[in-house]
Write a protein that holds these residues in place. Sequence first.
Motif, PDB file in Angstrom:
ATOM      1  N   LYS A 286       0.985  -1.424   0.022  1.00 49.87           N
ATOM      2  CA  LYS A 286      -0.171   0.224   0.192  1.00 49.87           C
ATOM      3  C   LYS A 286       0.824   1.441  -0.053  1.00 49.87           C
ATOM      4  O   LYS A 286       0.678   2.264  -0.892  1.00 49.87           O
TER       5      LYS A 286
ATOM      6  N   GLY B 296      -4.533  -8.310  -0.597  1.00 47.32           N
ATOM      7  CA  GLY B 296      -5.093  -7.701  -1.797  1.00 47.32           C
ATOM      8  C   GLY B 296      -4.768  -8.685  -3.408  1.00 47.32           C
ATOM      9  O   GLY B 296      -5.049  -7.508  -4.497  1.00 47.32           O
TER      10      GLY B 296
ATOM     11  N   ASP C 155      -5.678 -10.312  -6.301  1.00 47.76           N
ATOM     12  CA  ASP C 155      -6.476 -10.824  -6.848  1.00 47.76           C
ATOM     13  C   ASP C 155      -6.690 -12.282  -7.302  1.00 47.76           C
ATOM     14  O   ASP C 155      -8.194 -12.716  -7.424  1.00 47.76           O
TER      15      ASP C 155
ATOM     16  N   LYS D  29       0.728  -3.160  -6.782  1.00 46.85           N
ATOM     17  CA  LYS D  29      -1.518  -3.812  -6.575  1.00 46.85           C
ATOM     18  C   LYS D  29      -0.894  -5.266  -6.879  1.00 46.85           C
ATOM     19  O   LYS D  29       0.691  -6.097  -7.494  1.00 46.85           O
TER      20      LYS D  29
END
Length: 269
Positions: free
Chosen positions: A51, A93, A95, A56
Amino acid sequence: MNRLSLNQITTKTWSVPEAVAGCAESGVEWIGLWRDKVAETGVQETAKLIKDHGLKVSSLCRGGFFTNVTPEGSFVDGLAETKTALDEAAQLGADVLVLVVGGIADNDLSGSRQQVADAIGALAPLALERGVRLGLEPLHPMQCAERSVLSTVDQALAIAEEHPTEAVGVVIDEFHVWWDPRIEESIAKASGRIAGFHVCDQLVPLTDTLMGRALPGDGPINHRHLRACVEAAGYTGPIEVEVFNTALWQRPGAEVLAAVITSYQTHVQ
């Protein structure tokens, strides 16, 4: 480069803090994490680093080994481990949770594949709850005995299609599937189910079924062709450069990342 992702195994000597900082400094927006590296830093601290650096997470590697067969020959409770990995992926986080499903148990190939299908059936509802997609990654047939009883995209897709698209997909890894004479048709059939696209090349001659990989452009794989195939099937997500190569691992991480970026821009982008 907004789709390029550094799969952490490519810079194996780097810790999570080093890899995250290296990506941020080089303009790489995505990173594919490995659970052993995350464990060294801690899940919460890794999530904070991601973060703070504006990155990502394209995937977390890995869950699976549902047949309880590993390359090391040691027992692992694949279902329990994958549930833990799903929790970690959600906290990070990520995917996608990449799955290497395990080798042949008791010399029973069809039975082993059924074990995998049963495990995915048990995990799919949890994946939906966590908001993390299970990514079935078929591996090269030479790794069938000890790593994965799924060798083709078609085999992975047959299991994935039994579940909601947002819960289970397939990961297209060039090293493992580029040889398949049905690869174009299989990728097209996987439309909407592609959870990840991993690129690398194959060393010629092939030195090892695991480590015989190279950066894109150093082997026979047509990366732009396979990229066009996955994009035609609707995949527009991150593209991970994932290279297992001992010579590459001996080089400084920053040097490797610079080579990753160059090879990606030259042969994939």
